[in-house]
Enzyme design. Structure first.
Site, mmCIF file in Angstrom:
data_model
loop_
_atom_site.group_PDB
_atom_site.id
_atom_site.type_symbol
_atom_site.label_atom_id
_atom_site.label_comp_id
_atom_site.label_asym_id
_atom_site.label_seq_id
_atom_site.Cartn_x
_atom_site.Cartn_y
_atom_site.Cartn_z
ATOM 1 N N ASP A 92 -18.377 11.472 25.870
ATOM 2 C CA ASP A 92 -17.692 11.238 27.145
ATOM 3 C C ASP A 92 -17.094 9.823 27.109
ATOM 4 O O ASP A 92 -17.354 9.051 26.199
ATOM 5 C CB ASP A 92 -18.645 11.437 28.325
ATOM 6 N N ASP A 266 -21.556 21.274 29.495
ATOM 7 C CA ASP A 266 -22.701 20.461 29.055
ATOM 8 C C ASP A 266 -23.551 20.156 30.272
ATOM 9 O O ASP A 266 -23.048 20.138 31.390
ATOM 10 C CB ASP A 266 -22.229 19.128 28.458
ATOM 11 N N CYS A 304 -38.575 36.324 24.488
ATOM 12 C CA CYS A 304 -37.961 35.135 23.893
ATOM 13 C C CYS A 304 -38.541 34.871 22.508
ATOM 14 O O CYS A 304 -39.745 35.011 22.293
ATOM 15 C CB CYS A 304 -38.196 33.934 24.816
ATOM 16 N N CYS A 306 -38.250 31.873 20.852
ATOM 17 C CA CYS A 306 -38.406 30.441 20.575
ATOM 18 C C CYS A 306 -39.868 30.133 20.229
ATOM 19 O O CYS A 306 -40.765 30.916 20.551
ATOM 20 C CB CYS A 306 -37.944 29.611 21.774
ATOM 21 N N CYS A 309 -42.544 30.405 23.032
ATOM 22 C CA CYS A 309 -42.903 31.752 23.480
ATOM 23 C C CYS A 309 -43.595 32.575 22.399
ATOM 24 O O CYS A 309 -44.416 33.444 22.710
ATOM 25 C CB CYS A 309 -41.657 32.486 23.968
ATOM 26 N N HIS A 335 -37.619 25.704 24.385
ATOM 27 C CA HIS A 335 -37.457 26.988 25.073
ATOM 28 C C HIS A 335 -36.192 27.000 25.934
ATOM 29 O O HIS A 335 -35.394 27.949 25.887
ATOM 30 C CB HIS A 335 -38.668 27.313 25.956
#
Length: 375
Positions: A92, A266, A304, A306, A309, A335
């Site tokens: 940015d 974002d 999930c 990830c 999980c 996660h």
């Protein structure tokens, strides 16, 4: 070396899916960019961020110029090498942080003089210095320097800020120069005022950029007002270039933005929430602090994949959060970022298959169910 380009592969309604090509790799759109404020996505290793499915990260010019300094990063090989992320980075311009974080700032036509929130030291940021700092960082996508006034603001105040931002956009374009393989995005301003958004879009298109951002939203105006602007704002921007909605947002904000033609977003939310015990799941938000999870052997989300999980129970996540253990923020952040990227992949597939409406209906229906009942 390939340059910077955008290919639109499919549309479904106003939603689009495509690929932004950069010398450092492809960015699949719609894309969610995790925020690496100070050259790190907090609580995550860069390879872990990549494993969630992220193609690009965002870095903050304001924070990096204050600490460790753009010149130092340049001496150490640029931001990619410094933070060990070899894929695209968007930076940015520093404008938003200066307006929101800096102490004692003084705004003129030339730029902004401000005192650092870190140590009180004095700094000056202008379109030209912002372009130079982002060049030193070596980011792939550079943002024009703009002023983002806090909402609510009068029409007159919004108009004044937008027109200053458009003059700064021209100066940013001039200072950016010719940098093959690097892209410069202009930022549309104008708050929730349609006439100002139209004037801003026209000014940006006249200057000509590699991509266009919609700024000045997600600053407290509420989802309905934001969607009201997006209902027309994306159509004011070129169809053959990426459209980036800055600072958004919650999962349903992201889905609604993509439905309205946004390609990139974002937000600090998934990583910040992870550090404060909040998990985002397909069934809505889970507050792992709550006592109901203390004896629960089930995962956060059984669908999930990830690490949080597949390897850990709600009881464990509750325990490490309560105990103040670092792994709590690491697992929950992983996660959350994984879930956000899963949303993006789901929408990319649905747009390509022409089934976005059905995908969105399922998304909202699952969230409406709420979290699994306590044991």
């Amino acid at each position: 070396m390939t340059g910077f380009s955008f290919t639109l592969n499919a549309t479904d309604g106003r939603a689009r899916t495509g690929v932004i090509q950069t010398p450092r790799g492809e960015i699949r759109t719609p894309a969610f960019m995790p925020v690496g404020t100070a050259a790190t996505v907090k609580a995550m290793l860069p390879e872990s961020v990549r494993a969630t499915g992220a193609d690009i990260l965002l870095g903050n010019t304001y924070h990096l110029m204050l600490r460790p300094g753009a010149e130092r990063i340049a001496r150490l090989g640029g931001l990619h090498r410094f933070m060990n992320w070899d894929r695209p980075i968007l930076t940015d311009s520093g404008g938003f942080q200066v307006m929101s974080l800096a102490e004692l700032r003084k705004l003129t036509e030339e730029g902004v003089t401000f005192a650092s929130h870190v140590d009180g030291s004095r700094h000056f940021l202008s379109p030209e210095t912002s372009m130079e700092i982002q060049r030193l960082l070596g980011s792939d996508i550079v943002m024009a320097f703009d002023e983002c006034p806090a909402l609510p603001a009068t029409h007159e105040r919004q108009a004044e800020a937008m027109r200053l931002s458009m003059r700064w956009a021209q100066r940013s374009r001039d200072a950016f120069g010719d940098r093959p393989g690097h892209a410069l995005f202009g930022i549309m301003q104008g708050g929730v005022e349609r006439d100002l958004r139209e004037e801003s879009a026209e000014a940006l298109r006249r200057i000509g950029f590699d991509g266009y951002a919609i700024g000045g939203l997600a600053v407290g105006e509420g989802q309905e007002a934001m969607f009201g602007v997006l209902d027309y704002a994306t159509d004011l921007l070129p169809e053959d270039q990426p459209r980036y909605l800055m600072g958004v947002g919650k999962p349903d904000d992201i889905v609604g933005a993509v439905q309205r033609g946004v390609d990139m977003m974002d937000c600090v939310l998934p990583s910040r929430s992870g550090r404060t015990g909040q998990a985002w799941t397909r069934r809505g938000q889970v507050n792992i602090k709550n006592a109901r999870h203390a004896d629960d052997p089930r995962p956060l989300d059984e669908h999930c994949t990830c690490p949080a999980c597949t390897g850990y129970s709600r009881a464990y996540l509750h325990h490490v959060f309560r105990a103040g253990e670092m792994i709590s923020g690491m697992l929950l952040t992983w996660h959350n970022l994984h879930y956000y990227q899963e949303i993006m992949q789901g929408m990319r597939d649905a747009i390509a298959g022409g089934t976005l409406d059905a995908w969105v209906a399922t998304f909202h229906a699952q969230r409406a169910e709420g979290d699994i009942p306590p044991l």
